[in-house]
Design an enzyme around this catalytic site. Sequence first.
Site, short mmCIF file in Angstrom:
data_model
loop_
_atom_site.label_atom_id
_atom_site.label_comp_id
_atom_site.label_asym_id
_atom_site.label_seq_id
_atom_site.Cartn_x
_atom_site.Cartn_y
_atom_site.Cartn_z
N ASN A 297 0.90 -0.98 0.04
CA ASN A 297 0.20 0.00 0.13
C ASN A 297 0.85 1.24 -0.10
O ASN A 297 1.99 1.31 0.30
CB ASN A 297 -0.87 -0.01 1.33
CG ASN A 297 -1.96 1.24 1.20
OD1 ASN A 297 -2.67 1.55 0.41
ND2 ASN A 297 -1.81 1.95 2.07
N TYR B 149 -0.16 10.51 4.29
CA TYR B 149 -0.75 10.58 5.67
C TYR B 149 0.29 11.71 6.27
O TYR B 149 1.56 11.48 6.27
CB TYR B 149 -0.54 9.48 6.81
CG TYR B 149 -1.24 8.16 5.92
CD1 TYR B 149 -2.39 8.13 5.43
CD2 TYR B 149 -0.49 7.15 6.02
CE1 TYR B 149 -3.02 7.06 4.93
CE2 TYR B 149 -0.92 5.96 5.18
CZ TYR B 149 -2.33 5.83 4.79
OH TYR B 149 -2.69 4.56 4.24
N ARG B 150 -0.24 12.83 6.87
CA ARG B 150 0.79 13.50 7.51
C ARG B 150 1.58 13.15 8.55
O ARG B 150 0.88 12.17 9.17
CB ARG B 150 -0.05 14.91 7.78
CG ARG B 150 -0.88 14.72 9.07
CD ARG B 150 -1.45 16.09 9.47
NE ARG B 150 -2.12 15.95 10.90
CZ ARG B 150 -3.50 16.27 11.16
NH1 ARG B 150 -4.33 16.51 10.19
NH2 ARG B 150 -3.78 16.16 12.45
N TRP C 156 -2.04 8.49 10.48
CA TRP C 156 -3.06 7.44 9.42
C TRP C 156 -4.30 7.29 10.10
O TRP C 156 -4.39 6.49 11.53
CB TRP C 156 -2.41 6.25 9.17
CG TRP C 156 -1.67 5.34 10.11
CD1 TRP C 156 -1.94 5.06 11.26
CD2 TRP C 156 -0.61 4.57 9.76
NE1 TRP C 156 -0.98 4.15 11.98
CE2 TRP C 156 0.15 3.80 10.90
CE3 TRP C 156 -0.06 4.29 8.51
CZ2 TRP C 156 0.95 3.13 10.72
CZ3 TRP C 156 1.35 3.37 8.57
CH2 TRP C 156 1.57 2.72 9.67
N ASP D 193 -5.88 22.03 8.40
CA ASP D 193 -6.02 20.99 7.52
C ASP D 193 -6.91 21.40 6.30
O ASP D 193 -7.22 22.63 6.37
CB ASP D 193 -6.57 19.85 8.26
CG ASP D 193 -6.03 18.62 7.69
OD1 ASP D 193 -6.02 18.35 6.39
OD2 ASP D 193 -5.80 17.62 8.73
#
Length: 480
Positions: free
Chosen positions: A167, A171-172, A185, A280
């Site tokens: 995968n 993700y930050r 995540w 965000d």
Amino acid sequence: MGIEDIRDFIVELEKHGELKRVKTEVDSDLEIAEIMRREMYSDGPAILFENVKGYDMPVLGNAFGSMKRLEIGLEMTDFTEIGQRIADMTKMDVPSGLLNKIKKLPELTKMTASFPKSETSGPVTEITSTDASFDDIPILKSWPEDAGRFITLGLVATKHPETGVRNLGVYRMQIVDKTHALMHWQKHKRGAHHSDISKDRGEKIPTAIIIGGDPATIFSSIAPVPEGLDKYLFAGITRKEGIKTVKCKTIDLDVPANAEIVLEGYVDPADIRDEGPFGDHTGYYTPVEPYPTFTLTGIMKRKDPIYVTTVVGKPILEDAYIGKVIERSFLPLIQMFHPEVVDFSMPAAGWFQGFAIISIKKRYPGQAKKVMMGLWGMGQLSLTKMFVVVDEDINVHDINDVIWAITTRADAARDTVIINNTPTDTLDPASPLVNLGSKMGIDATQKTREEGYQREIQQQVKVDEDTKNLVDSKWSSYGL
């Protein structure tokens, strides 16, 4: 495939007038992010910052911040091609017998050409070291109240601890110190699922953070692909050619050979720390919440790497354009499961998960609600807060047309569906609880007598063909 890495992409962007170089010294602490936001809000170009204070590494930002740039990077103009390739692969019969296999060879060759190819070395292996530090990379602080510096466009590589399916997710990551960062995540993401399995097994999960690579691989890491589909294969399907991979030096993972930087390490599901706040893509700071810790164990990089990053905030910024490509590319897959769907739109102002509009070819009563329920059961669409379903004569990409349909074809009591206590996006600032809230569906299709509509359906106003043709033929003479 013409674009093999981020450097090829930069060349193409510059060739098309889609990139500017900034030679003035800039600071990775707030300054670069503000420049990037101003340029995005004014439809500006991609930016290559060549003189970053305290670093000898350039920073590339806004690289995917327009549909034109994505067309250049993915080397296509019709993004539904991507989903159609997957749909075609799922319908392909596996031939039996030598003659049938020969006949099917061209189709099978196309499919196998998309598989990743393992290499012993690549551009990203030019420098390798176990003495790695986040301090050597110009990681940005984007907003004044952010908890610190965040990696925002790192492709986080993991593999399923049981099946081995690989995968890539974005993700930050909040930098804690030289060798530790917090991995944001969210519960519904595949990386978190891999981490939960590792936690149940009492293990840490090997994790690599990939900076840069070819645009198709970067796009693939963000795309919500069907469960069980290897992201490296999806990248190959997107680019019509398999990506080249190399082995990490300190962990058992494959990574793209053409990346700029690979940060190797592991996530310890048991080492939980407070992460955030962070400004965000909802336009709000997400609050402080617990997330697991990533520990850096090694680095692979090019001799002169480029740091690729993005900034988020109140829409519309760079992520909105990537979202639009995801929307277009996954339409054929939605239509595989729901053939009545004509078109699909997730307006940028709805920050991906907030709002979606679906047009359908309606054939029976209640069909709009059937489609809503079906889409709420499909992967990441399960997190979408609001669905509006309209008839096929409505343009889902014209919000005025959609509003007209809602106000002329929907009755508030009859056509609004509210479902409470459902999974929501972790970042949703309106949900009463983190990860749990409500959904709303609006059936804005024309109602029929079978659905209890007792009135005569009113005739829409439309110009007659004779008048239309008359005005068309004389249009140039009006001087308008």
